[in-house]
Enzyme design. Structure first.
Site, PDB file in Angstrom:
ATOM      1  N   GLY A   1       0.901  -1.170  -0.042  1.00 46.77           N
ATOM      2  CA  GLY A   1       0.156   0.097  -0.042  1.00 46.77           C
ATOM      3  C   GLY A   1       0.738   1.223  -0.057  1.00 46.77           C
TER       4      GLY A   1
ATOM      5  CB  CYS B   1       6.547   1.887   6.533  1.00 45.81           C
ATOM      6  SG  CYS B   1       5.704   3.553   5.812  1.00 45.81           S
ATOM      7  CG  LEU B   2       6.861   1.215   0.231  1.00 46.99           C
ATOM      8  CD1 LEU B   2       5.862   1.653  -1.022  1.00 46.99           C
ATOM      9  CD2 LEU B   2       7.923   0.150  -0.237  1.00 46.99           C
TER      10      LEU B   2
ATOM     11  CD  GLN C   1       3.842   5.654   2.372  1.00 48.46           C
ATOM     12  OE1 GLN C   1       2.565   4.956   2.189  1.00 48.46           O
ATOM     13  NE2 GLN C   1       4.964   4.949   2.847  1.00 48.46           N
TER      14      GLN C   1
ATOM     15  CG  HIS D   1       1.136   6.402   6.066  1.00 48.69           C
ATOM     16  ND1 HIS D   1       2.328   6.804   6.398  1.00 48.69           N
ATOM     17  CD2 HIS D   1       1.292   5.180   5.446  1.00 48.69           C
ATOM     18  CE1 HIS D   1       3.334   6.084   6.405  1.00 48.69           C
ATOM     19  NE2 HIS D   1       2.711   4.782   5.783  1.00 48.69           N
TER      20      HIS D   1
ATOM     21  CG  HIS E   1       0.898   0.724   7.560  1.00 51.19           C
ATOM     22  ND1 HIS E   1       2.023   0.226   7.989  1.00 51.19           N
ATOM     23  CD2 HIS E   1       1.485   1.427   6.490  1.00 51.19           C
ATOM     24  CE1 HIS E   1       3.189   0.920   7.545  1.00 51.19           C
ATOM     25  NE2 HIS E   1       2.586   1.477   6.521  1.00 51.19           N
ATOM     26  CD  GLU E   2      -0.459   2.073   3.171  1.00 54.24           C
ATOM     27  OE1 GLU E   2      -0.267   3.416   3.069  1.00 54.24           O
ATOM     28  OE2 GLU E   2       0.149   1.136   3.056  1.00 54.24           O
TER      29      GLU E   2
HETATM   30 NI    NI Z   1       3.830   3.056   5.379  1.00 57.96          NI
END
Ligand code: NI
Length: 163
Positions: free
Chosen positions: A46, A88-89, A51, A134, A130-131
């Site tokens: 995701g 996480c990216l 981000q 963010h 998680h998303e």
């Molecule tokens: Ni993330």
């Protein structure tokens, strides 16, 4: 479509509350197309708009079968619990253990503004939570309880993806 640069957690954009999307226009569609390309390229599950430096409530999730676009998502139901590793990216190279609901249902708008619901278990539920975090400026390490060691990461790395 174009790849967007993924910001790391030290960037202020990752710690801000994102604003709702009000215009379902070509600019939004370009953002969604770019986010889809970016999450696939990065082998993520995701990606949330902050981000890539856009402080709007926009998320894409790659379920493995399709890319789901969530605009202005709201988690409306959760149940159960899962306890496992998460990445996480925006926090490259790290994996932490996090407890999450095992099931989550989210209500969101699509790219044309139509409301729909998405639900999922396990990895998808984890990714939804998680998303959405963010979008409120939260990074998963805030609620993680232990960082995996390099040895644990090596042992687990086959097939794991980042969100
Ligand atoms: Ni993330």
């Amino acid at each position: 479509m174009a790849l967007r640069k993924i910001l790391t957690a030290d960037e202020p954009a990752l710690h801000k509350v994102c604003r709702p999307v009000t215009k379902f226009d070509s600019k939004l569609h370009t953002l969604l197309d770019d986010m889809a390309e970016t999450v696939v390229e990065a082998c993520g599950v995701g990606l949330a708009a902050p981000q890539v430096g856009i402080l709007r409530r926009v998320v894409v999730i790659d379920t493995g079968e399709e890319i789901v676009e969530l605009i202005n998502p709201e988690i409306v139901e959760t149940s159960g619990e899962q306890d496992g590793m998460e990445g996480c990216l925006s926090v490259p190279g790290e994996y932490w253990l996090v407890k999450r609901p095992n099931y989550a249902k989210v209500r969101a708008q699509d790219r044309d503004g139509e409301w729909f619901e998405m639900e999922g278990e396990e990895l998808i539920a984890r990714c939804i939570c998680h998303e959405c975090d963010h979008l409120d400026g939260h990074i998963y390490t805030e609620i993680a309880y232990r960082k995996l060691t390099d040895e644990e990461i090596e042992a687990l790395q086959s097939g794991q993806e980042e969100a």
